[in-house]
Design a protein around this motif. Structure first.
Motif, PDB file in Angstrom:
ATOM      1  N   UNK A   1       6.227  -2.323  -4.141  1.00  0.00           N
ATOM      2  CA  UNK A   1       7.004  -1.164  -3.673  1.00  0.00           C
ATOM      3  C   UNK A   1       6.073   0.209  -3.812  1.00  0.00           C
ATOM      4  N   UNK A   2       5.528   0.346  -4.853  1.00  0.00           N
ATOM      5  CA  UNK A   2       4.879   1.788  -5.035  1.00  0.00           C
ATOM      6  C   UNK A   2       3.502   1.607  -4.091  1.00  0.00           C
ATOM      7  N   UNK A   3       2.914   0.294  -3.611  1.00  0.00           N
ATOM      8  CA  UNK A   3       1.628   0.565  -2.906  1.00  0.00           C
ATOM      9  C   UNK A   3       2.101   0.561  -1.580  1.00  0.00           C
TER      10      UNK A   3
ATOM     11  N   UNK B   1      -1.334 -12.539  -4.423  1.00  0.00           N
ATOM     12  CA  UNK B   1      -0.444 -12.125  -3.336  1.00  0.00           C
ATOM     13  C   UNK B   1      -0.539 -10.586  -3.061  1.00  0.00           C
ATOM     14  N   UNK B   2      -0.373  -9.852  -4.219  1.00  0.00           N
ATOM     15  CA  UNK B   2      -0.479  -8.544  -4.096  1.00  0.00           C
ATOM     16  C   UNK B   2      -1.918  -8.107  -3.683  1.00  0.00           C
ATOM     17  N   UNK B   3      -2.734  -8.934  -4.193  1.00  0.00           N
ATOM     18  CA  UNK B   3      -4.187  -8.510  -3.514  1.00  0.00           C
ATOM     19  C   UNK B   3      -4.398  -8.572  -2.037  1.00  0.00           C
ATOM     20  N   UNK B   4      -3.626  -9.767  -1.624  1.00  0.00           N
ATOM     21  CA  UNK B   4      -3.727 -10.040  -0.424  1.00  0.00           C
ATOM     22  C   UNK B   4      -3.137  -8.844   0.345  1.00  0.00           C
ATOM     23  N   UNK B   5      -1.844  -8.452   0.100  1.00  0.00           N
ATOM     24  CA  UNK B   5      -1.340  -7.128   0.818  1.00  0.00           C
ATOM     25  C   UNK B   5      -2.290  -6.002   0.615  1.00  0.00           C
ATOM     26  N   UNK B   6      -2.888  -5.871  -0.651  1.00  0.00           N
ATOM     27  CA  UNK B   6      -3.695  -4.639  -0.564  1.00  0.00           C
ATOM     28  C   UNK B   6      -4.858  -4.633   0.252  1.00  0.00           C
TER      29      UNK B   6
ATOM     30  N   UNK C   1      -5.384  -6.570   3.000  1.00  0.00           N
ATOM     31  CA  UNK C   1      -5.109  -6.786   4.646  1.00  0.00           C
ATOM     32  C   UNK C   1      -3.965  -6.046   5.250  1.00  0.00           C
ATOM     33  N   UNK C   2      -3.136  -5.370   4.511  1.00  0.00           N
ATOM     34  CA  UNK C   2      -2.067  -4.792   5.350  1.00  0.00           C
ATOM     35  C   UNK C   2      -1.801  -3.221   4.773  1.00  0.00           C
ATOM     36  N   UNK C   3      -2.278  -2.918   3.371  1.00  0.00           N
ATOM     37  CA  UNK C   3      -2.037  -1.626   2.934  1.00  0.00           C
ATOM     38  C   UNK C   3      -3.160  -0.730   3.156  1.00  0.00           C
ATOM     39  N   UNK C   4      -2.833   0.583   3.571  1.00  0.00           N
ATOM     40  CA  UNK C   4      -3.696   1.418   3.820  1.00  0.00           C
ATOM     41  C   UNK C   4      -3.697   2.435   2.690  1.00  0.00           C
ATOM     42  N   UNK C   5      -4.859   2.679   1.971  1.00  0.00           N
ATOM     43  CA  UNK C   5      -4.747   3.792   0.848  1.00  0.00           C
ATOM     44  C   UNK C   5      -5.026   5.185   1.384  1.00  0.00           C
TER      45      UNK C   5
END
Length: 145
Positions: A24-26, A134-139, A141-145
């Motif tokens: 959620x925070x990511x 799983x969290x690292x995968x989303x970071x 592949x899908x999440x833009x900082x």
């Protein structure tokens, strides 16, 4: 949409809420992705899910696949009956059919093999490692900082 499920009081069954708390925070206020922690009664969130009108729902839950704790597998909705997915009041297959009955939505299930699910136990180290993966995968592949 990411819909997690599980009971935080039952050890590895709490993996869904744990993933929701970390994702959620990511994701923040991303207009393209919403995280809902369905907890032990995900059917209570069908109204919120319908309101978001997702095109896709990734369900993340503890699934007894007969594998080692922490094993991760994508489960097709038609394969649900082959696995033990249930500390929930409503069978997952019913929830999915209900959501698909009035929404044009693609549903994918990401199952994690639990180890201990006794009341009062903590999430095992094997499942914690899979949660981190799983969290690292989303970071990555899908999440833009």
């Amino acid at each position: 949409m990411i819909l997690t499920m599980g009971n935080e009081l039952r050890g590895d069954d709490g993996l869904g809420p744990c993933i929701a708390q970390k994702l959620s925070p990511l994701i923040g206020d991303s207009p393209s992705t919403v995280v809902i922690d369905g907890g032990a009664v995900p059917e209570n969130f069908t109204g919120a899910i319908r309101k978001e009108k997702p095109s896709h729902i990734l369900i993340i839950d503890a699934v007894d696949m007969g594998e080692l704790p922490g094993h991760i597998r994508i489960i097709k909705t038609e394969e649900i009956a082959n696995y033990n997915i249930s500390t929930h009041a409503m069978p997952l297959s019913f929830l999915i059919k209900y959501m698909q009955s009035d929404m044009d939505v693609e549903v994918v299930i990401l199952g994690l093999q639990p180890g201990k699910m006794e009341i009062g136990s903590k999430i095992s180290k094997e499942v914690k490692k899979s949660i981190d993966n799983i969290i690292n995968f989303f970071k990555s592949n899908y999440l833009v900082n």
